[in-house]
Design an enzyme around this catalytic site. Structure first.
Site, PDB file in Angstrom:
ATOM      1  CD  GLU A 133      62.234  27.327   7.796  1.00 54.04           C
ATOM      2  OE1 GLU A 133      63.026  28.482   7.605  1.00 54.04           O
ATOM      3  OE2 GLU A 133      62.227  26.895   6.800  1.00 54.04           O
ATOM      4  CD  GLU A 182      61.394  22.226   2.667  1.00 48.88           C
ATOM      5  OE1 GLU A 182      61.755  23.202   2.048  1.00 48.88           O
ATOM      6  OE2 GLU A 182      62.107  21.964   3.881  1.00 48.88           O
TER       7      GLU A 182
END
Length: 362
Positions: free
Chosen positions: A144, A149
């Protein structure tokens, strides 16, 4: 005079093209050529809407495509900007999940240059957005990559990699960000099974990389380069976006040190990252935004703030385009050109004749 200079230029171009078409075969430089473009009215055509439970334990209900469009959570404006946002109109009873969206690309990628141009990324108390790529199969065995973020109204984007055991961040790699720490120790292991799935993360140095300041600058561009040399991320606020990106001819070698980079020294990139889909989502509270809420400076509790839709007016993605490029070696490109030159001399003679004919008219 102007026409005279143009004729000289055309003569020079013709000469250079014919003389170098064979010799360029030894050039081993890499260029990035467009593979997929996601933008405008067709943006959502090749994305799937995720409706499962949030694996990060957010207080969110991810809605299906029909609901997302009918409730206005996603749409494309008349000037082709793509909008995705969490529900910002509904008052909720305490303890009720807030509706939002999570989408994944139907296409999967193994390496590439991913360039996202956006005017706004979501932020706000209790808000946890992400732009990321996710490997197929059982998580986290194909990796991932979290490109954008953050939580609340933080000012610094965090880039993170989550993998199976055995992939590590190399602390001596040249990047401008700061390695995320747990209890004062650098999180160098990307292993998702330790440290509460912290992964190995890097916080960007610029306060224009996330949150209200990024949006107030008109957004910008995030780029993630993934190849055998590693996985690197750059971000540029609007006024600093390189011209090569604007012109659709990205050249990461000219962008300087990345904000974050996972080097191959301590991580076999092709072993730990494979078959990635592109994901956008907006969740609320959960493992990060919920657990950090008490120290965020936001009022009340995360559960309480979730009830008032006015708290989520900034929980929106405004996307201009997402472009995925693939690498091509100039050696192979020029080799093809040289082959064409030597195998089709009649075509080159014809081209030269056309140009010379045009020159005679100047």
């Amino acid at each position: 005079m102007l026409r005279k200079r143009n004729s000289y230029t055309l003569w020079a171009l013709l000469y250079a093209f014919t003389m170098t078409s064979g010799s360029l075969a030894q050039d081993t430089s890499v260029i990035w050529v467009i593979q997929d473009t996601y933008e405008g009215q067709t943006f959502f055509d090749t994305f799937d809407f995720y409706t499962g439970s949030d694996p990060t334990n957010g207080l969110v209900t991810f809605v299906d495509e029909q609901t997302a469009f009918s409730s206005g959570l996603v749409y494309v404006t008349s000037n082709n900007q793509v909008i995705m946002h969490g529900d910002n109109t509904t008052w909720l009873p305490l303890g009720t999940n807030r509706s939002s969206v999570r989408i994944s690309s139907q296409a999967m990628y193994n390496t590439g240059l991913f360039v996202l141009d956006l005017d706004m990324a979501p932020w706000g108390c209790g808000v946890w957005p992400a732009f990321w790529t996710l490997g197929s199969g059982t998580w986290p065995y194909n990796g991932e990559i979290d490109i954008i973020e953050g939580v609340h109204d933080n000012e610094h984007n965090q880039v993170t990699w989550h993998t199976a055991p055995g992939c590590n961040l190399t602390a001596t790699t040249n990047f401008t960000g700061t390695i995320v720490q747990t209890d004062g120790v650098n999180d160098l292991q990307c292993n998702a099974f330790i440290n509460d799935n912290a992964g190995c993360g890097v916080t960007e140095w610029s306060r224009a990389s996330y949150g209200p300041y990024f949006d107030s600058q008109g957004g910008g561009v995030f780029a993630m380069k993934w190849d055998d040399n590693g996985i690197a991320v750059w971000s540029f606020y609007r006024a600093a976006v390189p011209e090569d990106i604007v012109n659709g001819l990205p050249d990461p070698s000219t962008w300087g040190e990345p904000d974050a980079e996972l080097a191959p020294n301590s991580c076999n990139i092709s072993q730990f990252f494979a078959n990635h889909s592109i994901v956008f989502d907006i969740t609320f509270c959960g493992d990060w935004a919920g657990n950090s809420y008490a120290t965020s400076g936001c009022p009340g509790t995360c559960e309480e703030i979730l009830t008032d839709p006015a708290n989520f007016v900034n929980a929106s993605w405004i996307i201009n385009s997402l472009k995925v490029y693939k690498s091509a070696s100039l050696s192979s490109v020029s080799s093809n050109a040289a082959t064409a030159y030597h195998s089709q001399p009649a075509m080159w003679i014809f081209t030269a004749a056309v140009i010379l004919g045009w020159l005679s008219l100047i």
